[in-house]
Design a protein around this motif. Structure first.
Motif, PDB file in Angstrom:
ATOM      1  N   ARG A   1      14.754  67.909  45.182  1.00  0.00           N
ATOM      2  CA  ARG A   1      14.971  68.104  43.744  1.00  0.00           C
ATOM      3  C   ARG A   1      15.500  69.527  43.574  1.00  0.00           C
ATOM      4  O   ARG A   1      14.832  70.499  43.928  1.00  0.00           O
ATOM      5  CB  ARG A   1      13.669  67.908  42.976  1.00  0.00           C
ATOM      6  CG  ARG A   1      13.814  68.184  41.499  1.00  0.00           C
ATOM      7  CD  ARG A   1      12.549  67.833  40.754  1.00  0.00           C
ATOM      8  NE  ARG A   1      12.370  68.709  39.607  1.00  0.00           N
ATOM      9  CZ  ARG A   1      11.494  68.489  38.635  1.00  0.00           C
ATOM     10  NH1 ARG A   1      10.703  67.432  38.674  1.00  0.00           N
ATOM     11  NH2 ARG A   1      11.380  69.341  37.638  1.00  0.00           N
TER      12      ARG A   1
ATOM     13  N   ILE B   1      20.036  72.571  38.792  1.00  0.00           N
ATOM     14  CA  ILE B   1      21.498  72.581  38.700  1.00  0.00           C
ATOM     15  C   ILE B   1      22.043  74.003  38.856  1.00  0.00           C
ATOM     16  O   ILE B   1      23.065  74.220  39.516  1.00  0.00           O
ATOM     17  CB  ILE B   1      21.954  71.958  37.367  1.00  0.00           C
ATOM     18  CG1 ILE B   1      21.587  70.461  37.346  1.00  0.00           C
ATOM     19  CG2 ILE B   1      23.454  72.155  37.159  1.00  0.00           C
ATOM     20  CD1 ILE B   1      21.886  69.759  36.041  1.00  0.00           C
TER      21      ILE B   1
ATOM     22  N   THR C   1      24.196  62.932  45.485  1.00  0.00           N
ATOM     23  CA  THR C   1      23.586  63.548  44.313  1.00  0.00           C
ATOM     24  C   THR C   1      23.409  62.496  43.228  1.00  0.00           C
ATOM     25  O   THR C   1      24.365  61.812  42.867  1.00  0.00           O
ATOM     26  CB  THR C   1      24.454  64.696  43.766  1.00  0.00           C
ATOM     27  OG1 THR C   1      24.542  65.736  44.756  1.00  0.00           O
ATOM     28  CG2 THR C   1      23.858  65.281  42.492  1.00  0.00           C
ATOM     29  N   ARG C   2      22.197  62.358  42.754  1.00  0.00           N
ATOM     30  CA  ARG C   2      21.917  61.466  41.623  1.00  0.00           C
ATOM     31  C   ARG C   2      21.400  62.298  40.452  1.00  0.00           C
ATOM     32  O   ARG C   2      20.584  63.215  40.641  1.00  0.00           O
ATOM     33  CB  ARG C   2      20.890  60.400  41.989  1.00  0.00           C
ATOM     34  CG  ARG C   2      21.454  59.260  42.830  1.00  0.00           C
ATOM     35  CD  ARG C   2      20.465  58.101  42.901  1.00  0.00           C
ATOM     36  NE  ARG C   2      20.976  56.966  43.661  1.00  0.00           N
ATOM     37  CZ  ARG C   2      21.738  56.002  43.160  1.00  0.00           C
ATOM     38  NH1 ARG C   2      22.093  56.063  41.869  1.00  0.00           N
ATOM     39  NH2 ARG C   2      22.136  55.004  43.909  1.00  0.00           N
ATOM     40  N   ILE C   3      21.850  61.961  39.268  1.00  0.00           N
ATOM     41  CA  ILE C   3      21.468  62.687  38.066  1.00  0.00           C
ATOM     42  C   ILE C   3      20.698  61.717  37.174  1.00  0.00           C
ATOM     43  O   ILE C   3      21.298  60.877  36.485  1.00  0.00           O
ATOM     44  CB  ILE C   3      22.713  63.233  37.338  1.00  0.00           C
ATOM     45  CG1 ILE C   3      23.525  64.109  38.311  1.00  0.00           C
ATOM     46  CG2 ILE C   3      22.332  64.015  36.088  1.00  0.00           C
ATOM     47  CD1 ILE C   3      24.873  64.519  37.805  1.00  0.00           C
TER      48      ILE C   3
ATOM     49  N   THR D   1      18.693  67.909  39.553  1.00  0.00           N
ATOM     50  CA  THR D   1      19.220  66.663  40.105  1.00  0.00           C
ATOM     51  C   THR D   1      18.465  66.338  41.391  1.00  0.00           C
ATOM     52  O   THR D   1      17.773  67.187  41.957  1.00  0.00           O
ATOM     53  CB  THR D   1      20.721  66.775  40.446  1.00  0.00           C
ATOM     54  OG1 THR D   1      20.882  67.752  41.494  1.00  0.00           O
ATOM     55  CG2 THR D   1      21.535  67.188  39.240  1.00  0.00           C
TER      56      THR D   1
ATOM     57  N   TYR E   1      19.031  65.445  45.294  1.00  0.00           N
ATOM     58  CA  TYR E   1      20.055  65.571  46.337  1.00  0.00           C
ATOM     59  C   TYR E   1      19.489  65.007  47.633  1.00  0.00           C
ATOM     60  O   TYR E   1      18.397  65.398  48.074  1.00  0.00           O
ATOM     61  CB  TYR E   1      20.461  67.027  46.528  1.00  0.00           C
ATOM     62  CG  TYR E   1      21.582  67.215  47.539  1.00  0.00           C
ATOM     63  CD1 TYR E   1      22.835  66.671  47.313  1.00  0.00           C
ATOM     64  CD2 TYR E   1      21.368  67.940  48.709  1.00  0.00           C
ATOM     65  CE1 TYR E   1      23.869  66.831  48.230  1.00  0.00           C
ATOM     66  CE2 TYR E   1      22.400  68.125  49.633  1.00  0.00           C
ATOM     67  CZ  TYR E   1      23.645  67.564  49.383  1.00  0.00           C
ATOM     68  OH  TYR E   1      24.658  67.718  50.296  1.00  0.00           O
TER      69      TYR E   1
ATOM     70  N   ARG F   1      28.345  62.218  36.112  1.00  0.00           N
ATOM     71  CA  ARG F   1      27.057  62.563  35.515  1.00  0.00           C
ATOM     72  C   ARG F   1      25.978  61.574  35.921  1.00  0.00           C
ATOM     73  O   ARG F   1      24.812  61.714  35.529  1.00  0.00           O
ATOM     74  CB  ARG F   1      27.180  62.633  33.985  1.00  0.00           C
ATOM     75  CG  ARG F   1      28.013  63.805  33.488  1.00  0.00           C
ATOM     76  CD  ARG F   1      27.996  63.913  31.976  1.00  0.00           C
ATOM     77  NE  ARG F   1      28.714  65.096  31.524  1.00  0.00           N
ATOM     78  CZ  ARG F   1      28.182  66.297  31.407  1.00  0.00           C
ATOM     79  NH1 ARG F   1      26.915  66.473  31.716  1.00  0.00           N
ATOM     80  NH2 ARG F   1      28.886  67.314  30.979  1.00  0.00           N
TER      81      ARG F   1
END
Length: 297
Positions: free
Chosen positions: A149, A152, A187-189, A197, A199, A267
Motif C-alpha cells: 500500500r 500516491i 497498480t490498482r486504485i 494505491t 502496488y 484511475r
C-alpha cells in the motif's frame, strides 16, 4: 558512452532514408556503437516491425517513382535500389505489393506504401524514448506477488524500490512462473478519492492455486488497453524517481493528445511489464498498459 536511444533511432531512420540503395543493414551502423543483433531487437521493440522488413519496404517504396514515372528498365531500377539481381527485386516487390513491377506499371492501381517512420520530439524523454500510444487487447491472466500500500505522493520512489526488492529477494518464492524473466508491476486504485494505491510487484502464473504465505494473487481482466514502450540507456533497475516521473509525464501528455479517440481508465489500474532478458548491457525496455474505453462519437 552509449548513444542515447532517441538519438540512436533518429540517426538510424535518417540514414535509411538517405541511403535506400544500401544492400546490408550493417551499412547503417557506422559510429552507432551497437551490434546489429541489439539494434534489430531495439528497433522491433520501438516500432513493432523488424528492421530488415522496414528497410526493404522503404527501398521498394523509393523504387516506385522510377517505375511509374520513367521508362527505365526494371533491372536498372533494381540495381539503383541495392538489389544485385532483377529477380530478387521482382520477388520482393510482389511480396510487398501483390503484383510484379511490370504489372504495376500498367495496372493503374493505387499502391499503398510503407511511409517513413519518425521520432518526434514528444517521444524524447531526457534522451530516452517513450513510443506510443498503440492499442492492444490483453487477455485475462494471473499474477502472484507481494502487495504494497503506497501513498500516491511517494509512489515514484516507493514503487521502484518495492519492485527491486521483490525481484532481488522475493520472486523465487513464486512457484512455476509462466514467464520467469518478466516482471509485472500492477497498480490498482480502489477509490480515486483516496491518497494511496495498491502496488503488486509480481510474476505471471497459470492459476492462483499456490499462493505462498505473505503473498497476494490477482487477476488482470481481459481488456482493451493503450500501451507505451520505453527505451532507456540504463539498467532497468535504475528506473529512479526522476526517470519514472519523466516517463509518466510523457505518458500523460501523449494520452491527452489522443483523448478524442479513447478515455484512459488508469484511475482504475495500470500495469508495467519488464523483460529482464531484453537488457543487452546498453539499453533497457519497459512496457506500460492501462485499460481504455473507445469513444465512437
Amino acid at each position: 558512452m552509449f548513444m542515447e536511444p532517441y538519438k540512436l533511432l533518429s540517426v538510424l531512420l535518417s540514414r535509411i532514408e538517405e541511403n535506400v540503395s544500401g544492400t546490408r543493414e550493417t551499412e547503417y551502423l557506422a559510429d552507432l556503437q551497437i551490434s546489429i543483433v541489439h539494434l534489430r531487437r531495439l528497433f522491433k521493440f520501438a516500432f513493432g516491425v523488424p528492421l530488415q522488413s522496414y528497410i526493404r519496404s522503404r527501398k521498394l517504396a523509393a523504387s516506385l517513382e522510377n517505375l511509374i514515372l520513367t521508362e527505365k528498365r526494371v533491372l536498372d531500377i533494381a540495381i539503383e535500389c541495392g538489389y544485385e539481381h532483377e529477380q530478387t527485386y521482382i520477388r520482393a516487390f510482389k511480396r510487398e505489393y501483390g503484383l510484379t513491377p511490370g504489372e504495376c506499371r500498367h495496372s493503374g492501381r493505387n499502391i499503398h506504401v510503407t511511409p517513413p517512420l519518425h521520432l518526434f520530439p514528444k517521444y524524447n524523454v531526457c534522451g530516452n524514448v517513450v513510443y506510443g500510444p498503440h492499442m492492444v487487447m490483453i487477455p485475462s491472466f494471473h499474477l502472484i506477488g507481494r502487495m504494497h500500500r503506497i501513498e500516491i505522493a511517494e509512489a515514484l520512489t516507493k514503487a521502484p524500490e518495492a519492485a527491486k526488492q521483490f525481484w532481488w529477494n522475493k520472486r523465487h518464492n513464486v512457484s512455476n512462473p509462466v514467464e520467469p524473466n518478466i516482471y509485472y508491476g500492477l497498480t490498482r486504485i480502489p477509490d480515486p478519492s483516496l491518497s494511496w494505491t495498491y502496488y503488486l510487484p509480481s510474476m505471471r502464473v497459470k492459476n492462483l492455486n499456490d499462493i505462498p504465505d505473505g503473498y497476494t494473487g490477482d487477476t488482470v481482466p481481459a481488456s482493451l488497453c493503450v500501451g507505451f514502450r520505453y527505451i532507456g540507456n540504463h539498467h532497468y533497475e535504475e528506473i529512479d524517481e526522476l526517470r519514472a516521473e519523466a516517463l509518466y509525464k510523457a505518458i500523460d501528455r501523449l494520452s491527452e493528445e489522443n483523448k478524442g479517440r479513447y478515455e484512459l481508465l488508469n484511475r482504475e489500474l495500470f500495469l508495467e511489464k519488464i523483460d529482464t532478458e531484453a537488457y543487452d548491457g546498453q539499453y533497457c525496455q519497459m512496457e506500460w498498459f492501462a485499460p481504455i474505453r473507445v469513444r465512437y462519437t
